[in-house]
Design a protein around this motif. Structure first.
Motif, PDB file in Angstrom:
ATOM      1  N   THR A  90       3.672  -2.327  -2.627  1.00 19.51           N
ATOM      2  CA  THR A  90       4.080  -2.993  -1.389  1.00 19.51           C
ATOM      3  C   THR A  90       5.605  -3.100  -1.322  1.00 19.51           C
ATOM      4  O   THR A  90       6.217  -2.779  -0.302  1.00 19.51           O
ATOM      5  N   ARG A 103      -7.381  -6.551  -2.027  1.00 22.12           N
ATOM      6  CA  ARG A 103      -6.610  -5.361  -1.640  1.00 22.12           C
ATOM      7  C   ARG A 103      -7.451  -4.374  -0.845  1.00 22.12           C
ATOM      8  O   ARG A 103      -8.607  -4.115  -1.156  1.00 22.12           O
ATOM      9  N   PHE A 109      -2.841  -3.053   1.922  1.00 23.60           N
ATOM     10  CA  PHE A 109      -2.977  -4.266   2.738  1.00 23.60           C
ATOM     11  C   PHE A 109      -3.734  -5.304   1.915  1.00 23.60           C
ATOM     12  O   PHE A 109      -4.218  -5.003   0.820  1.00 23.60           O
TER      13      PHE A 109
HETATM   14  P1  ADP Z   1       0.515  -2.852  -7.257  1.00 23.11           P
HETATM   15  O1  ADP Z   1       1.095  -1.609  -6.631  1.00 23.11           O
HETATM   16  O2  ADP Z   1       1.473  -3.535  -8.167  1.00 23.11           O
HETATM   17  O3  ADP Z   1      -0.812  -2.634  -7.898  1.00 23.11           O
HETATM   18  P2  ADP Z   1       0.099  -3.713  -4.467  1.00 23.11           P
HETATM   19  O4  ADP Z   1       1.415  -3.519  -3.824  1.00 23.11           O
HETATM   20  O5  ADP Z   1      -1.004  -2.787  -4.171  1.00 23.11           O
HETATM   21  O6  ADP Z   1       0.277  -3.889  -6.074  1.00 23.11           O
HETATM   22  O7  ADP Z   1      -0.376  -5.206  -4.113  1.00 23.11           O
HETATM   23  C1  ADP Z   1      -1.640  -5.696  -4.529  1.00 23.11           C
HETATM   24  C2  ADP Z   1      -2.267  -6.485  -3.373  1.00 23.11           C
HETATM   25  O8  ADP Z   1      -1.501  -7.667  -3.132  1.00 23.11           O
HETATM   26  C3  ADP Z   1      -2.287  -5.730  -2.051  1.00 23.11           C
HETATM   27  O9  ADP Z   1      -3.474  -6.101  -1.396  1.00 23.11           O
HETATM   28  C4  ADP Z   1      -1.059  -6.255  -1.310  1.00 23.11           C
HETATM   29  O10 ADP Z   1      -1.239  -6.236   0.101  1.00 23.11           O
HETATM   30  C5  ADP Z   1      -0.960  -7.683  -1.814  1.00 23.11           C
HETATM   31  N1  ADP Z   1       0.421  -8.159  -1.948  1.00 23.11           N
HETATM   32  C6  ADP Z   1       1.521  -7.453  -2.295  1.00 23.11           C
HETATM   33  N2  ADP Z   1       2.616  -8.247  -2.353  1.00 23.11           N
HETATM   34  C7  ADP Z   1       2.186  -9.492  -2.045  1.00 23.11           C
HETATM   35  C8  ADP Z   1       2.838 -10.761  -1.917  1.00 23.11           C
HETATM   36  N3  ADP Z   1       4.146 -10.906  -2.133  1.00 23.11           N
HETATM   37  N4  ADP Z   1       2.077 -11.823  -1.599  1.00 23.11           N
HETATM   38  C9  ADP Z   1       0.750 -11.687  -1.396  1.00 23.11           C
HETATM   39  N5  ADP Z   1       0.074 -10.526  -1.483  1.00 23.11           N
HETATM   40  C10 ADP Z   1       0.788  -9.434  -1.805  1.00 23.11           C
END
Ligand code: ADP
Ligand code: ADP
Ligand code: ZN
Length: 210
Positions: free
Chosen positions: A15, A122, A132
């Motif tokens: 994200t 997620r 998302f």
């Molecule tokens: P990673 O790439 O580290 O595995 P992601 O970016 O896929 O993590 O994020 C994991 C989940 O958390 C996704 O569903 C995303 O939308 C959500 N997410 C990401 N950042 C935040 C945040 N700051 N607060 C709440 N939810 C978040």
């Protein structure tokens, strides 16, 4: 700027990388996304890694290192990149050092409880891979990607058993990279809790970007 995003699964790396691409004007390279797209297109690589990924284990170092080396050989990465989800083992980090010099390693600081909450809600776009969350980062239209209109799905490895396995693998194989990069003076810790915009602000501050 050549950056590594280091942190547990669900920390928000993908994200923040989407936002980081606009801020730093560099490509986002996610090994997980490359593997998922190989699985979706039924390529030989996808065939090889599908079961491993669904169980929450790591793909072997040799395959992963070669994939990243080939990606970093492409022209668009010369000025910089965000490497998200690589390296995940000390061997991968040592191999990377042999073909590219990173500027900073951004370590996502986040408690397990927050990670579990994020992973369990997620949703990922089948077409473009954007992330998302059903509560924290809702798509404008349910089950539809804001960016490309693709269908949103639940990753096979975001089921409870695979999540547990991935956190275990993270602790055993990836966590040692924190000290590895700290010792090289490359590590920058960011607080990855809070709203996405807050994390973006923490990231910019940590890297001295205004
Ligand atoms: P990673 O790439 O580290 O595995 P992601 O970016 O896929 O993590 O994020 C994991 C989940 O958390 C996704 O569903 C995303 O939308 C959500 N997410 C990401 N950042 C935040 C945040 N700051 N607060 C709440 N939810 C978040
Ligand atoms: P997350 O950030 O939620 O852990 P990723 O999308 O980064 O997920 O990775 C998904 C899966 O792809 C990993 O659980 C692993 O099986 C495989 N994978 C991704 N990057 C690597 C890597 N650097 N080394 C080995 N396996 C990897
Ligand atoms: Zn999409």
């Amino acid at each position: 700027m050549k950056l590594i995003f280091l942190g547990p699964p669900g920390a928000g790396k993908g994200t923040l990388a989407t936002r980081g691409v606009e801020i730093c004007k560099v490509p986002h390279i996610s090994t997980g996304a490359i593997f998922r797209s190989a699985i979706a297109t039924l390529s030989p690589l996808g065939y090889k890694v599908k079961a491993i990924i669904e169980e929450g284990k790591l793909v072997d170092d040799e395959t992963t290192i070669l994939l990243v080396k080939e990606r970093l050989d492409q022209q668009d990465t010369q000025a910089g990149y965000i490497l998200d989800g690589f390296p995940r083992t000390i061997s991968q980090a040592e191999a990377l050092a042999g073909f590219s010099a990173v500027d900073k390693v951004v370590n996502f600081d986040i408690p397990d409880a927050a990670v579990l909450e994020r992973l369990s809600g997620r949703r990922v776009c089948r077409k473009c891979g954007m992330n998302f969350h059903i509560t924290f980062n809702k798509p404008k239209q349910e089950q539809v990607c804001d960016a490309c209109g693709g269908e949103l799905f639940i990753r096979e490895d975001d089921q409870e058993g695979a999540i547990r396995k991935r956190l275990e693998v993270y602790r055993e194989q990836t966590l040692p990279l924190i000290e590895y990069y700290r010792n090289q003076g490359l590590l920058v810790d960011i607080d990855a809790q809070g709203l996405i915009d807050t994390v973006v602000a923490n990231f910019k501050k940590a890297l001295g970007i205004s």
